[in-house]
Design a protein around this motif. Structure first.
Motif, PDB file in Angstrom:
ATOM      1  N   UNK A 138       0.811  -1.208   0.000  1.00 59.48           N
ATOM      2  CA  UNK A 138       0.000   0.000   0.000  1.00 59.48           C
ATOM      3  C   UNK A 138       0.842   1.255   0.000  1.00 59.48           C
ATOM      4  N   UNK A 139       1.982   1.228   0.699  1.00 59.90           N
ATOM      5  CA  UNK A 139       2.874   2.387   0.702  1.00 59.90           C
ATOM      6  C   UNK A 139       3.457   2.625  -0.685  1.00 59.90           C
ATOM      7  N   UNK A 140       3.842   1.560  -1.375  1.00 57.79           N
ATOM      8  CA  UNK A 140       4.318   1.690  -2.744  1.00 57.79           C
ATOM      9  C   UNK A 140       3.233   2.324  -3.622  1.00 57.79           C
ATOM     10  N   UNK A 141       2.009   1.846  -3.462  1.00 62.94           N
ATOM     11  CA  UNK A 141       0.928   2.313  -4.326  1.00 62.94           C
ATOM     12  C   UNK A 141       0.547   3.760  -4.036  1.00 62.94           C
ATOM     13  N   UNK A 142       0.748   4.203  -2.792  1.00 61.95           N
ATOM     14  CA  UNK A 142       0.469   5.603  -2.473  1.00 61.95           C
ATOM     15  C   UNK A 142       1.434   6.521  -3.211  1.00 61.95           C
ATOM     16  N   UNK A 143       2.678   6.068  -3.395  1.00 58.89           N
ATOM     17  CA  UNK A 143       3.625   6.855  -4.174  1.00 58.89           C
ATOM     18  C   UNK A 143       3.136   7.027  -5.611  1.00 58.89           C
ATOM     19  N   UNK A 144       2.443   6.017  -6.127  1.00 62.89           N
ATOM     20  CA  UNK A 144       1.908   6.099  -7.491  1.00 62.89           C
ATOM     21  C   UNK A 144       0.671   6.982  -7.577  1.00 62.89           C
ATOM     22  N   UNK A 145      -0.259   6.801  -6.653  1.00 61.91           N
ATOM     23  CA  UNK A 145      -1.553   7.480  -6.764  1.00 61.91           C
ATOM     24  C   UNK A 145      -1.639   8.777  -5.977  1.00 61.91           C
ATOM     25  N   UNK A 146      -0.745   9.000  -5.029  1.00 60.63           N
ATOM     26  CA  UNK A 146      -0.797  10.205  -4.217  1.00 60.63           C
ATOM     27  C   UNK A 146      -0.781  11.505  -5.003  1.00 60.63           C
ATOM     28  N   UNK A 147       0.036  11.618  -6.064  1.00 66.14           N
ATOM     29  CA  UNK A 147       0.054  12.882  -6.815  1.00 66.14           C
ATOM     30  C   UNK A 147      -1.287  13.297  -7.400  1.00 66.14           C
ATOM     31  N   UNK A 148      -2.215  12.353  -7.547  1.00 61.04           N
ATOM     32  CA  UNK A 148      -3.536  12.692  -8.091  1.00 61.04           C
ATOM     33  C   UNK A 148      -4.250  13.697  -7.195  1.00 61.04           C
TER      34      UNK A 148
END
Length: 502
Positions: free
Chosen positions: A300-310
């Motif tokens: 989930x932490x990895x995926x937040x790096x991907x989707x957080x900028x949205x």
């Protein structure tokens, strides 16, 4: 309850529904290995866990809007929320993967009804700037769900099991239902013509057959009669749908809108996040948890790096739209996304977060630029009186495109892994299991290959796939710029700026 209070509670209910929708999408990807261990299933059946939801959601979105206008927006909204909650419960009680997939399709139907009816109801009670602010909160709610969904799902899975992840969208939907039942007033369109049944059936059949053919191809082969028959059936039903929409008086899809070049450009832009961003929301958790053995919380932490900028970048895009054309901003964003995809292709399985965070952030930031403009552009590139139809087409293209992209990319990854394994016995079957996160079964099928060798083959295939996706994203950037270049798009920028404000 005063009218002002009533509409604010309605807004809260629709925002909750918008928050729950990305949870329905991102959560199952995080816990797919756990679902497989609990319910079993072939690789094709496991692929349907995601695709069944996306297919039913995308195929019925326009139809749900028509039903809401004709039979009552509150009725359809509450029914959709109830279906989402019911399907969430059914997912935890499913005795096998087939019934699980059917419940996922039901969840997609409920989400489409809630989304279409909820946004239509808001448009009736908010006007002008207030309407823009209301829809801004919906966009923000969806962004929060998309950005934080993977982390929340990881925490729920680690703390309470995969069933808690499946129940979370249902819990949010129940809260929205309770609020809407007390505060929402019924509304409908007296001039609504009802559901375009032939158009809906042919459109759904075309998407279903296309998805079925693509998902079945890695297992049966692209030359299989079943696969060829499904793809041919999809083409035939697509032709039937076009013929129907050309002849009916009130079509579900007004094909004449495609005469506007900028409208065509917006549809291409709507599809771009599907293969440059959305597919990673499914593929990466499977890689992190199923193959690399990371915890759900770490994934989930990895995926937040991907989707957080949205959550952040769309606001920048909206402000830039007053000075630069939408085509230029969107093209730059897609090129940044392509650079991130290329960088990510160099990250082998097992790369620590510090080594992957920057390409993931680059992909999310790049997609965030067109993401902040798309909804405003969808209704501003056509005559005002056709804005409603244009918005429905745009959202259908976006969601249906995501489902098709997931099927195609999944099949492509399986083919690439098979090629990396060479002529090893059972290479195709092993590749299918690798791409659904089942490393142990893949190793059992390949006694001559150890874990490191299999991960190397997967990493090489994943890198090649990202090369292809980066190339397609660059090509899309060029085409979108050609269709949407020109003067600055102040109107779209103003809409987008308010639609991304928190």
């Amino acid at each position: 309850m005063s009218p002002s209070s009533s509409r604010n509670w309605l807004l809260a209910a629709v925002c909750l529904a918008a928050l729950g929708m990305p949870l329905s999408f991102t959560g199952p990807a995080v816990v797919l290995p756990a679902v497989r261990d609990a319910l079993g299933g072939s690789p094709v059946q496991l692929n349907w866990v995601t695709n069944a939801f996306m297919l039913s959601f995308g195929a019925t979105l326009m139809a749900a809007g028509a039903l809401a206008d004709a039979y009552g927006r509150k009725r359809v909204f509450l029914l959709g929320l109830a279906v989402v909650a019911l399907s969430a419960s059914l997912l935890t009680l499913a005795p096998g993967i087939v019934s699980f997939d059917l419940a996922r399709a039901l969840q997609g139907l409920g989400s489409a009804a809630a989304f279409a009816a909820g946004t239509a109801a808001l448009a009736q009670v908010f006007d002008g700037a207030a309407r823009t602010r209301a829809f801004s909160l919906i966009g923000t709610s969806f962004g929060v769900g998309l950005s934080c969904g993977s982390i929340l799902s990881g925490w729920l899975a680690e703390s309470f099991g995969w069933q808690a992840v499946m129940l979370s969208p249902g819990a949010v939907s129940l809260a929205a239902l309770c609020i809407a039942a007390l505060s929402m007033h019924e509304s409908r369109n007296p001039q609504a013509m009802g559901l375009d049944v032939p158009g809906t059936l042919s459109f759904t059949a075309a998407l279903s057959l296309l998805t079925l053919g693509v998902l079945q191809a890695p297992d049966s082969g692209w030359g299989s009669p079943w696969v060829l028959g499904a793809l041919a059936g999809a083409a035939a039903m697509g032709a039937v749908f076009v013929a129907i929409e050309r002849r009916v008086a009130h079509p579900m899809l007004d094909l004449s809108l495609f005469r506007f070049p900028r409208f065509v450009g917006v549809q291409l832009l709507a599809a771009a996040p599907a293969y440059g961003f959305v597919v990673l929301l499914v593929l990466l958790p499977i890689r992190f948890v199923g193959l690399e053995g990371r915890s759900a919380i770490e994934a989930g932490a990895f995926m937040f790096a991907l989707s957080g900028p949205i959550l952040v970048v769309p606001t920048l895009a909206a402000s830039l739209a007053h000075r630069f054309s939408a085509g230029a901003i969107s093209a730059v964003g897609l090129l940044v996304c392509a650079a991130g995809l290329f960088w990510l292709s160099r990250c082998a399985p097992g790369t620590p977060l510090a080594g992957m965070v920057w390409p993931l952030l680059l992909i999310g930031a790049g997609i965030g630029l067109p993401w902040g403009l798309m909804d405003g552009l969808a209704v501003s590139v056509v005559p005002r009186e056709r804005a409603g139809m244009a918005s429905g087409i745009f959202n259908t293209v976006r969601v249906a495109g995501e489902g098709i992209a997931l099927a195609l990319v999944g099949a492509g990854l399986t083919a690439l892994v098979t090629a990396q394994l060479g002529h090893a016995a059972a290479a195709s079957q092993a590749a299918q299991r690798v791409t659904t996160g089942n490393l142990s079964q893949a190793l059992a099928l390949l006694p001559g290959i150890d874990r490191a060798g299999l991960l190397h083959a997967y990493g090489a295939a994943f890198g090649t796939l990202l090369y292809v996706l980066a190339g397609v994203t660059v090509l899309t950037a060029i085409v979108v710029f050609a269709f949407l270049r020109g003067e600055t798009h102040a109107e779209a920028g103003a809409v987008a700026l308010e639609s991304t404000a928190c």
